[in-house]
Design an enzyme around this catalytic site. Structure first.
Site, short mmCIF file in Angstrom:
data_model
loop_
_atom_site.label_atom_id
_atom_site.label_comp_id
_atom_site.label_asym_id
_atom_site.label_seq_id
_atom_site.Cartn_x
_atom_site.Cartn_y
_atom_site.Cartn_z
N GLY A 198 0.83 -1.19 0.00
CA GLY A 198 0.00 0.00 0.00
C GLY A 198 0.86 1.24 0.00
CB CYS A 248 5.20 -3.71 0.22
SG CYS A 248 5.88 -2.12 -0.28
CG HIS A 266 6.19 -5.57 -4.36
ND1 HIS A 266 4.88 -5.34 -4.03
CD2 HIS A 266 6.89 -4.51 -3.92
CE1 HIS A 266 4.79 -4.16 -3.42
NE2 HIS A 266 6.00 -3.64 -3.34
CD GLU A 296 3.40 -8.23 -5.43
OE1 GLU A 296 4.10 -8.84 -4.59
OE2 GLU A 296 3.31 -6.98 -5.45
#
Lengths: 1114, 377
Positions: free
Chosen positions: B244, B271, B355, B357
């Site tokens: 975020g 994160c 990250h 992902e």
């Protein structure tokens, strides 16, 4: 993991002579590897047959063997050195193949040598087509369908699983003979029959065609801990079907979404793991279907490659150096990134510029070769450029190529465009003829295609149609469109009254698009220097940015720079009023205030100007450093050592044009510029640079001109009372005729100011002269043609010398083995001379010194002499570094280019301790290597125009041994038994007797054509008669094909006989039978054969030869 | 040639770049950060973590492959402004739907092109990330003043701007060339019971959800302010804390809720989620000079010794000393030695700063999603 301490001594194999497909990128990688391993304290043993390399400099390895790259010699070296490990991944395919052979014949096991980097099984898995296919299948990746068929039925069965079009390649035919593409079943059946027929083993490879697919490459590295990183992605502008070496390529990939890129990245990582490359770099090629994103794996190279050299230069990540460190056990995170210092090498470089690589072709040397680009590489060199956009880089690439292109010049003539009847300047340019020419040029891949895209766009051909014709991605075409559109805007300004003012408004944009001043000048009818002045007055000047591996995220400590044109930014003043401050252009050059010298490099490799000149430039750089002077290199060839950011204090990766060089000079304000090392490229800039007030170090441009300008040169020789063949300079055909009549045929004709004997010819009669003057070279007052008396049968001598303006010391006197008339770059030569008398050698030395003194040469000078009838003639004087400098330096053990650099900085030869000529007590022979095999249909006969791409060196205690080694190294393995075919012209018959007798004595049988056989018989030499071609079968060509001939001696007559004997030469080439076309060459072969029969080929490192002492000679 | 409209980027320190407008016209304020990824601009534009920031892309050609409706990480772009060297008007890719310019205009993102993005990047590197204004107005002094007076990210809650309004189920898997995004089957009763994961949406990227689906999780996304009690009531097998925007200290409510979940449920954070977890563990965070934004940072897994090439997008970092005794360092950034991953000493709780992902960027670290499944099982 720290480095391994169980290995102490490492053998590195180089890649041998420069050939098409394997050039000086492997000198760059090999040099890096040697340096890296020595730095880590390992003993390095290096083998390479190519003396023109930096890697074979004796300081770079502990033992440097300049020896043939064949298994037997390698075994001798391994036996002598007992290395612990062999690093096979640095020397191209040559080294990899040799390593495989050494493993397969048990040598590595026998001497306990471990292969590091890539092991045998990994190399096999990557190189063997079937094994590779299976490996890819195993990890779920697609490869193009393919299969070998040995019969028509086989082929039909294999084709069932394939989609059309299908490529049919006959096995074991060189140059792709008999290959074709079938678009339907009917064609398929026909082509398979033809293919099976043309293959000597009745075998064809059927391969699914990926025509129209896009091509990409990834450079991957892996370490012992299985960490894998991608160094660089490369997108080929040219689609599948054109060899990547012949393609324009761009880094990074431009048209992949992140999703597609990551799929490719994951595949690359899976491949390097599956193939099992332990450590180091690999190159993986992908094909991508532009319509649906489907991806196929084309191939993998488990070693450093041309692309990895490019990737290293493109990103600043030194792949070969890191690969060498990984091979001895380091992991990526243990190796620091040289450029940022703070961060480790275990990362993926990211860049904030666009890199374009463009190949350099020399089809003009092989007019009869097929110029269509295919899957077989034909280019001989390449350039790389860096700009902030693709448009800028592409423009820079054009001018880096040194083919007199400064932008998108039209390839069409006015007649093409406007038709024969139209007035020039007509608006109607949709001429059918022009459209047809352009469409054809787009459809058939050729090296000028990028320029034709410009023409196509000018003619209004749509981007979609250009895509359909070329399969070049629309993104690239659109970029070119932007350039062409802007050309029109510049052109329109021509008619304006307030031209300067309007022009200045456009310059900013034009320079950002990468336009050269010269191109802008041409488009608006002005002169280059006018544009430069207007541009500078309005503050449109380049800035320099750094290549830093990280897109500016970290500070770069290495001044590796490129120029670009950028937008300014502003800083608010104290009052806070921003609009009143001047724009700031951010430039990262940050010149120092040290004493500095700029070295101009030699640009792209081409025939006539190759790695030898890069060697000299690199040495100049080293010498400057040793003298405490800052060295600044300018060059645009990504393959070279000179463009390693490690070589010089500062590197400008820029085209070698007046515009770019002046920009650098203005930024750096150097003490001087060195341009006598880079061949013709920088030499051309001498006069213009001097005009701009740039100080040229070393021999003055005026002295250079005295040697190059024929009339001034004649006066010089007259003054010194030296002889040269009668000659004249023709500014028209009539003059040429008159001169030739006066001095008598045969004559040697050539344009002035050329290197590599471009368009040089021996003309035997008036008829040929007419042809030459009408077609080959148009003489004009600005471009005169030089005509020299051609002395037949003369011995040619090359001399390299060094001079400080007062003292002159001979570097080396080389006797050519081929007679005068064959380009010196193509002739084998021996140092010291092997057949001429001492008094002649002394006379030659005397003349060399006289000329060097008269020209006040400061640096190097090369002179070519001819000896005929006991007389010495001067053929040519070049007051600059010659092609033979690296060979001579290695033969005598003195770094001539380095010494010359010091002289240029003001040292005297006495101060440097260079007072006497070194004449080695051993013999060094240089032999040339040719690209004929890549050009089907091209005659292999040598002449005054240079054709060789590279060279090898053989060293031995006798001329015979050295020559034998040079032949083996060049791939002409001389036989020790079998049949020698002899067919010589009448003039040579007497001379051949002695040679034929020798071969008989060695136990060879002689085979001869009618005339020669009868003559031999008359002189009591037995020979077997063989038909000439056309006299009945079996003829000599049949017998070569049947493997019954071990060696060929065939001296052709004039041009008529050239055609008749062409098929013999071409067959000999394809079947790899050594052949000699001169008596001198054949005689040298007898020495070599004797040496091969009588003794073993021993090996010895350069360092030991240099210690052997020499006969000193004043 | 169409004359492009002038645009300016004014920075808080008075530096002004002049370029052309390549997106929506108007004015935007945000913290200027640079991203060094070569590909993936659409994913970057739609990453909610960029709320409050304007992104300068260091690669000069942006928009080469256009935009499409697949390569999105949330329902709309979140960047405040977009800064490029060259915005490509003629994209080329089989999936392309719009040019970058059309996309930015439609999404109302103010963007500037034709500036020296490398000079800007060097400036941020040496001076630090700072507030900036992109505008098509020519009143430069006003723009500089506006940038100067704009508040930065420190201490602000940007999460509330990007989080979802109400909980929703996630049913999409990973993307392949052949099939696009996979549809994950809804949980059927019986043998194939999936692990239930509650994902806190602090500005979650879709690819995190796709990865969780891919490893067999039944994912429910909940607003950032959802209480720990409500989460526990849903009886999940694990809790995920998402990425975020902005400063973790600005989202104290999230820290409070996470505190209540530690030791109760397995937790995985990415994160901002990693930073919130660290704060919940009693740790401290601090602002980095210009952050990490790109796809090439090496991170070392301290246990295996292996290096992952990671995707990074953060302006704040965790101070490892502040977690002494509570959590241990598992992953380290090799470029600047900052914290990249931690693990709770007792409980099945771990998080990474980077990250896994990807999207955009390398997928070296997707294994972490499997690791999350392992600690839940």
């Amino acid at each position: 993991m720290p480095k391994r301490d169980d290995i102490k001594k490492i053998l590195i194999i180089g890649s041998g002579p420069i050939v098409i497909g394997q050039a000086c990128e492997f000198d760059y990688s090999g040099t890096q590897a040697c340096k890296a391993l020595k730095e880590e304290g390992y003993q390095v043993v290096l083998v390479n047959s190519n003396p023109a390399t930096i890697m074979t400099d004796p300081v770079l390895a502990d033992s440097t063997y300049i020896e043939p790259l064949v298994p037997e010699i390698l075994e001798s070296i391994i036996k002598r050195e007992s290395p612990d490990a062999l690093l096979p991944t640095i020397g191209g395919q040559t080294a990899l193949n040799l390593a495989v052979r050494l493993e397969e014949n048990g040598v590595l096991e026998r001497y306990g040598v471990e292969m590091i980097g890539a092991r045998y099984h990994a190399i096999k898995k990557a190189e063997d087509r079937e094994m590779f296919k299976d490996a890819m299948k195993k990890i779920g990746l697609l490869v193009p369908h393919s299969g070998y068929a040995r019969s028509f039925q086989d082929a039909a069965r294999i084709s069932e699983t394939m989609d059309f079009p299908i490529i049919i390649r006959p096995s074991f035919t060189l140059g792709g003979t008999g290959g074709s593409i079938a678009y339907n079943k009917e064609e398929f059946e026909e082509y398979v029959r033809i293919g099976l027929d043309s293959s000597p083993y009745s075998e064809v490879l059927l391969e699914q065609s990926l025509i129209g697919w896009k091509e990409f490459e990834l450079e991957v590295m892996r370490d012992t801990k299985d960490n894998v990183v991608i160094i660089c992605s490369i997108e080929n502008l040219d689609p599948m079907g054109i060899h990547t070496g012949d393609s324009i390529t761009v880094a990074p990939a431009q048209t992949l979404t992140d999703k597609e890129y990551q799929i490719m990245r994951d595949a690359a990582i899976a491949i390097i793991r599956e193939i099992g490359v332990d450590t180091g770099g690999s190159n993986i090629q992908f094909a991508l279907n532009p319509d649906d994103g489907r991806m196929m794996i084309i191939e993998m190279n488990p070693r450093v490659s041309r692309s990895s050299a490019l990737a290293s230069k493109a990103t600043g990540f030194p792949i070969a150096k890191i690969a060498a460190k990984l091979a001895v056990g380091y992991t990526l995170d243990e190796i620091p990134n040289d450029i940022t210092k703070e961060t480790p090498a275990s990362f993926e470089p990211t860049i904030d510029y666009v890199v374009v690589k463009m190949p350099r072709f020399t089809f003009e040397k092989f007019p009869s070769a097929n110029h269509v680009l295919t899957t077989q590489m034909k280019s001989v060199g390449e350039v790389m450029t860096i700009g902030r956009t693709f448009k800028e880089s592409l423009h820079k690439a054009f001018r880096s190529l040194e083919i007199e292109s400064y932008g998108f010049e039209s390839k069409l003539s006015d007649t093409d465009v406007y038709g024969p009847d139209k007035d020039n300047g007509s608006e109607d340019i949709s001429n059918e003829g022009a459209l047809n020419i352009v469409r054809e040029k787009l459809r058939t891949p050729n090296w000028e295609r990028t320029w034709y895209i410009g023409d196509a766009l000018r003619l209004g051909i749509s981007i979609d149609e250009i895509y359909e014709l070329t399969y070049i991605d629309r993104w690239f075409i659109n970029n070119i469109m932007e350039i062409i559109e802007f050309e029109n805007i510049i052109r329109l300004k021509d008619s304006h009254e307030n031209r300067d003012e309007v022009l200045s408004g456009l310059l900013k944009r034009a320079k950002k698009l990468g336009f050269s001043d010269k191109r802008i000048a041409l488009l608006c009818g002005m002169k280059e220097d006018e544009i430069r002045e207007i541009r500078k007055n309005m503050g449109v000047v380049p800035v320099f940015k750094r290549v830093d591996t990280c897109a500016a995220e970290f500070e770069a400590f290495t001044p590796y720079l490129y120029s670009t044109y950028e937008s300014p930014f502003y800083r608010a003043g104290k009052s806070g009023n921003t609009s009143e401050t001047d724009g700031i252009l951010e430039c990262e050059a940050a010149p120092t205030d040290r004493k500095k010298v700029i070295i101009l490099g030699s640009g792209p490799n081409r025939i006539g100007q190759g790695i030898e000149f890069d060697y000299c430039c690199v040495h100049a750089s080293f010498a400057l450093k040793e003298e405490g002077v800052e060295s600044i290199m300018v060059n645009c060839n990504p393959e070279t050592v000179s463009t390693d950011y490690d070589t010089s204090d500062r590197l400008y990766f820029e085209p070698l044009t007046l515009e770019e060089v002046l920009n650098i000079v203005e930024k750096e304000e150097p003490f001087g510029v060195i341009l006598q090392f880079g061949g013709q490229t920088p030499l051309k800039l001498a006069v213009p640079l001097e005009r701009y007030g740039v100080k040229i170090l070393g021999t003055s441009p005026d002295s250079i001109d005295r040697a190059e300008d024929r009339e001034r040169f004649d006066r010089l020789l007259e003054k010194l009372a030296l002889k040269r063949p009668e000659s004249g300079m023709a500014r028209s055909f009539e003059e040429a005729e008159k001169i030739s009549d006066r001095i008598g045929y045969p004559v040697m004709v050539r344009p002035s100011y050329v290197l590599g004997g471009r368009a040089m010819e021996i003309v035997h009669d008036r008829e040929t002269l007419v042809k030459y003057m009408k077609h080959a070279v148009k003489a004009s007052p600005e471009h005169p043609v030089l005509i020299d008396k051609f002395i037949e049968g003369a011995i040619e001598i090359d001399v390299d010398a060094i001079s400080d303006g007062k003292d002159v010391v001979i570097g080396g006197v080389m006797e050519h083995i081929e007679e005068a008339g064959i380009h010196s770059g193509d002739s084998a030569c021996s140092l010291p001379p092997y057949s001429i008398k001492t008094d002649l050698v002394e006379e030659i030395s005397k003349q060399t010194k006289a000329i060097a003194r008269e020209l006040s040469v400061k640096g190097l000078i090369n002179i070519q002499f001819a000896i005929s009838g006991g007389e010495v003639y001067i053929l040519e004087v070049n007051p600059r570094a010659s092609r033979t400098i690296p060979f001579v330096s290695k033969a005598i053990g003195l770094p001539l280019a380095k010494l010359a650099t010091r002289v240029m900085l003001g040292k005297t030869l006495k101060e440097l301790g260079i007072v006497k000529e070194v004449i080695p007590s051993y013999v060094a022979v240089k032999e040339a290597v040719f690209p004929f095999i890549k050009f089907p249909g091209v005659d292999t006969l040598l002449g005054p125009e240079m054709k060789s791409t590279g060279e090898v060196m053989g060293i031995g205690v006798s001329f015979g041994k050295a020559f034998a080694k040079s032949q083996i190294a060049a791939g002409n393995v001389l036989p020790v038994k079998g049949r020698v075919f002899i067919s010589v012209r009448d003039e040579d018959k007497k001379a051949i007797l002695d040679i034929a007798r020798k071969f008989c004595r060695f136990g060879f049988e002689i085979v001869a054509t009618k005339g020669t056989a009868r003559f031999l018989e008359d002189n009591m030499i037995a020979s077997e008669f063989v038909n000439k071609v056309g006299e009945g079968r079996p003829d000599i060509v049949d017998r070569i094909k049947n493997g019954e001939i071990a060696m060929i001696i065939n001296t052709p007559l004039g041009p008529q006989s050239h055609k008749a004997s062409y098929s013999i030469r071409r067959t000999a080439l394809v079947y790899n039978v050594p052949y000699f076309t001169t008596i001198a060459g054949a005689r040298a072969a007898t020495y070599a054969t004797a040496s091969l029969i009588e003794e073993d080929l021993d090996v010895k490192p350069l360092q030991e030869y240099h210690k052997m002492g020499s006969g000193l000679h004043s | 040639m169409v004359k492009k409209k002038k645009a300016f980027l004014a920075l808080a320190d008075g530096t002004v770049f002049e370029g052309v407008s390549v997106g929506a016209q108007g004015e935007a304020v945000g913290e200027v950060v640079f991203n060094t990824s070569l590909t993936g601009y659409e994913e970057i534009l739609t990453d909610p973590s960029y709320k409050g920031q304007m992104v300068v892309m260091t690669y000069p050609h942006i928009g080469n492959y256009g935009t499409n409706d697949e390569d999105i990480e949330s329902k709309r772009p979140w960047v405040e402004g977009f800064i490029v060297k060259e915005a490509c008007p003629y994209p080329s890719n089989w999936r392309c739907k719009e040019t970058i310019g059309e996309y930015l205009k439609r999404a109302d993102v103010v963007a500037i092109g034709d500036i020296d993005t490398r000079a800007l990047t060097c400036h941020i590197r040496s001076e630090g990330a700072m507030m900036g204004v992109i505008s098509t107005s020519v009143d430069l002094d006003r723009l500089v003043e506006k940038a100067r007076s704009a508040h930065g990210l420190v201490g602000f809650d940007l999460v509330k701007e990007v989080t979802c309004e109400k909980p929703y189920k996630w049913n999409e898997g990973l993307w392949t060339i052949e099939h696009g995004y996979a549809e994950t089957a809804p949980v059927t009763s019986g043998e194939e019971k999936k692990l239930r994961v509650i994902a806190y949406d602090y500005g979650i990227k879709f690819n995190i959800l796709r990865n969780l689906s891919n490893v067999g999780c039944d994912v429910t996304v909940v607003p950032a302010s959802t209480s720990a009690e409500d989460v526990l009531e849903m009886k999940p097998d694990g809790v995920f804390l998402s990425n975020g925007p902005g400063d973790p200290e600005g989202v104290d409510y999230a820290v409070k809720n996470v505190k209540k979940l530690i030791g109760v449920l397995p937790i995985f954070g990415i994160c901002l989620g990693h930073q919130i977890l660290s704060l919940a563990l009693g740790g401290r965070t601090f602002k980095l000079k210009f952050g990490h934004h790109g796809g090439n940072h090496p991170v070392k897994d301290l246990k295996s010794g292996k290096v992952e090439i990671t995707v990074q997008n953060h302006g704040f970092a965790v101070d490892i000393d502040s977690l002494e005794g509570v959590a241990e360092l598992t992953h380290l950034n090799l470029n600047d030695r900052t914290v990249e991953g931690i693990r709770h000493k007792e409980f099945p709780v771990f998080s990474v700063q980077y990250h896994p992902e990807a999207s955009p960027g390398p997928r070296d670290s997707v294994y972490l999603f499997k690791k999350f499944v392992e600690i839940m099982e």
